[in-house]
Scaffold this motif. Sequence first.
Motif, mmCIF file in Angstrom:
data_model
loop_
_atom_site.group_PDB
_atom_site.id
_atom_site.type_symbol
_atom_site.label_atom_id
_atom_site.label_comp_id
_atom_site.label_asym_id
_atom_site.label_seq_id
_atom_site.Cartn_x
_atom_site.Cartn_y
_atom_site.Cartn_z
ATOM 1 N N ILE A 39 128.697 33.718 46.367
ATOM 2 C CA ILE A 39 128.396 32.131 46.308
ATOM 3 C C ILE A 39 129.558 31.678 45.160
ATOM 4 C CG2 ILE A 39 127.016 30.226 45.413
ATOM 5 C CD1 ILE A 39 124.734 31.818 46.720
ATOM 6 N N GLY A 40 129.617 32.288 44.051
ATOM 7 C CA GLY A 40 130.705 31.675 43.297
ATOM 8 C C GLY A 40 132.093 31.932 43.885
ATOM 9 N N VAL A 41 132.408 33.013 44.301
ATOM 10 C CA VAL A 41 133.834 33.076 45.100
ATOM 11 C C VAL A 41 133.915 31.919 46.037
ATOM 12 C CG1 VAL A 41 135.143 34.631 46.596
ATOM 13 C CG2 VAL A 41 133.952 35.643 44.405
ATOM 14 N N GLY A 42 132.978 31.488 46.595
ATOM 15 C CA GLY A 42 133.012 30.581 48.068
ATOM 16 C C GLY A 42 132.968 29.337 47.429
ATOM 17 N N VAL A 43 132.206 28.969 46.350
ATOM 18 C CA VAL A 43 132.022 27.559 45.848
ATOM 19 C C VAL A 43 133.167 27.214 45.104
ATOM 20 C CG1 VAL A 43 130.725 26.188 44.389
ATOM 21 C CG2 VAL A 43 129.798 27.655 46.285
ATOM 22 N N THR A 44 133.646 28.325 43.919
ATOM 23 C CA THR A 44 134.651 27.691 43.092
ATOM 24 C C THR A 44 136.040 27.097 43.767
ATOM 25 O OG1 THR A 44 133.670 29.216 41.632
ATOM 26 C CG2 THR A 44 136.127 28.737 41.015
ATOM 27 N N PRO A 45 136.375 27.687 44.657
ATOM 28 C CA PRO A 45 137.786 27.221 45.234
ATOM 29 C C PRO A 45 137.462 25.913 45.979
ATOM 30 C CG PRO A 45 137.803 29.165 46.199
ATOM 31 C CD PRO A 45 136.217 28.967 45.230
ATOM 32 N N VAL A 46 136.239 25.379 46.361
ATOM 33 C CA VAL A 46 135.877 24.335 46.954
ATOM 34 C C VAL A 46 135.709 23.257 45.850
ATOM 35 C CG1 VAL A 46 134.333 22.808 48.411
ATOM 36 C CG2 VAL A 46 134.907 25.224 49.223
ATOM 37 N N ALA A 47 135.165 23.535 44.899
ATOM 38 C CA ALA A 47 135.205 22.680 43.664
ATOM 39 C C ALA A 47 136.498 22.450 42.913
ATOM 40 C CB ALA A 47 134.152 23.243 42.576
ATOM 41 N N VAL A 48 137.340 23.188 42.804
ATOM 42 C CA VAL A 48 138.665 23.225 42.358
ATOM 43 C C VAL A 48 139.416 22.455 43.247
ATOM 44 C CG1 VAL A 48 140.860 24.175 41.834
ATOM 45 C CG2 VAL A 48 138.563 25.210 41.051
ATOM 46 N N LEU A 49 139.482 22.441 44.703
ATOM 47 C CA LEU A 49 140.301 21.675 45.539
ATOM 48 C C LEU A 49 139.580 20.117 45.543
ATOM 49 C CD1 LEU A 49 140.741 23.999 48.535
ATOM 50 C CD2 LEU A 49 142.387 23.087 47.096
ATOM 51 N N ALA A 50 138.232 20.020 45.578
ATOM 52 C CA ALA A 50 137.675 18.634 45.424
ATOM 53 C C ALA A 50 138.068 17.979 44.161
ATOM 54 C CB ALA A 50 136.043 18.709 45.632
ATOM 55 N N ALA A 51 138.129 18.742 42.827
ATOM 56 C CA ALA A 51 138.415 18.113 41.887
ATOM 57 C C ALA A 51 140.245 17.775 41.652
ATOM 58 C CB ALA A 51 138.358 19.152 40.642
ATOM 59 N N MET A 52 140.788 18.455 42.439
ATOM 60 C CA MET A 52 142.109 18.006 42.536
ATOM 61 C C MET A 52 142.291 16.990 43.520
ATOM 62 S SD MET A 52 144.198 21.727 42.217
ATOM 63 C CE MET A 52 144.704 21.600 44.029
ATOM 64 N N ALA A 53 141.616 16.768 44.784
ATOM 65 C CA ALA A 53 141.622 15.732 45.823
ATOM 66 C C ALA A 53 141.121 14.398 45.345
ATOM 67 C CB ALA A 53 141.006 16.215 47.021
ATOM 68 N N LEU A 54 140.235 14.454 44.633
ATOM 69 C CA LEU A 54 139.650 12.902 44.022
ATOM 70 C C LEU A 54 140.737 12.108 43.338
ATOM 71 C CD1 LEU A 54 135.853 13.956 43.403
ATOM 72 C CD2 LEU A 54 136.856 12.701 45.306
ATOM 73 N N PRO A 55 141.379 12.536 42.575
ATOM 74 C CA PRO A 55 142.346 11.685 41.675
ATOM 75 C C PRO A 55 143.599 11.190 42.771
ATOM 76 C CG PRO A 55 141.875 13.440 40.373
ATOM 77 C CD PRO A 55 141.334 13.888 41.531
ATOM 78 N N ALA A 56 143.792 12.195 43.554
ATOM 79 C CA ALA A 56 145.025 11.612 44.650
ATOM 80 C C ALA A 56 144.364 10.603 45.667
ATOM 81 C CB ALA A 56 145.227 12.971 45.305
ATOM 82 N N PHE A 57 143.084 10.821 46.009
ATOM 83 C CA PHE A 57 142.429 9.919 46.901
ATOM 84 C C PHE A 57 142.315 8.689 46.342
ATOM 85 C CE2 PHE A 57 138.620 7.627 48.150
ATOM 86 C CZ PHE A 57 138.886 7.374 49.459
ATOM 87 N N ASN A 58 142.245 8.499 45.056
ATOM 88 C CA ASN A 58 142.152 7.107 44.349
ATOM 89 C C ASN A 58 143.211 6.355 44.037
ATOM 90 O OD1 ASN A 58 139.132 7.081 43.906
ATOM 91 N ND2 ASN A 58 139.055 8.157 42.020
ATOM 92 N N LYS A 59 144.263 7.407 43.892
ATOM 93 C CA LYS A 59 145.623 6.511 43.869
ATOM 94 C C LYS A 59 146.017 5.969 45.170
ATOM 95 C CE LYS A 59 150.143 7.361 42.305
ATOM 96 N NZ LYS A 59 151.110 8.730 41.777
ATOM 97 N N VAL A 60 145.860 6.828 46.297
ATOM 98 C CA VAL A 60 146.357 6.180 47.503
ATOM 99 C C VAL A 60 145.421 5.056 47.958
ATOM 100 C CG1 VAL A 60 146.099 6.677 50.034
ATOM 101 C CG2 VAL A 60 146.968 8.487 48.406
ATOM 102 N N ARG A 61 144.102 5.102 47.613
ATOM 103 C CA ARG A 61 143.218 3.887 47.772
ATOM 104 C C ARG A 61 143.735 2.724 47.034
ATOM 105 N NH1 ARG A 61 137.624 2.470 45.200
ATOM 106 N NH2 ARG A 61 137.104 0.936 46.787
ATOM 107 N N THR A 62 144.151 2.917 45.767
ATOM 108 C CA THR A 62 144.399 1.712 44.840
ATOM 109 C C THR A 62 145.772 1.353 45.585
ATOM 110 O OG1 THR A 62 143.362 2.753 42.932
ATOM 111 C CG2 THR A 62 145.070 1.174 42.757
ATOM 112 N N SER A 63 146.831 1.969 45.892
ATOM 113 C CA SER A 63 147.987 1.600 46.223
ATOM 114 C C SER A 63 147.780 0.621 47.592
ATOM 115 C CB SER A 63 149.006 2.928 46.733
ATOM 116 O OG SER A 63 149.231 3.497 45.531
#
Length: 128
Positions: free
Chosen positions: A8-32
């Motif tokens: 579970i840790g091996v499966g959840v950790t990469p998803v959590a890391v990708l989500a943490a990286m994607a959210l700021p990028a999404f917010n920047k695109v939304r603001t633009s």
Amino acid sequence: AGVVMGYIGVGVTPVAVLAAMALPAFNKVRTSSLTAAMNNDARMIAAAAQMHFIENDVQSVEFGYDPATGEVRGPLATYVRQIAKGYTTVPTLLTREGTFELGRTSPRIVQRYNNEGRSLSGTQLEEN
């Protein structure tokens, strides 16, 4: 239990890391995107006001706006029927030579425009 938790840790950790990286990028695109829409709306408002000034030989015009629908009300509704929804800062009175502001709260963006609807240099984007 340890093996299951390990998988579970091996499966959840990469998803959590990708989500943490994607959210700021999404917010920047939304603001633009919202800023670009705001700039277009400012140009439409200013063009409508200028047409009203020319056709009616006046120096100022009232601006009405419904934030829930984006419907423009008042004399300028003849020239532009609708702009984006959700603006919390809109002009109430436009003048031939004056400036005006458009703004929204989520994300917090406030822009000042000249009488032609061009963003003024040095305008600050406020983001939360």
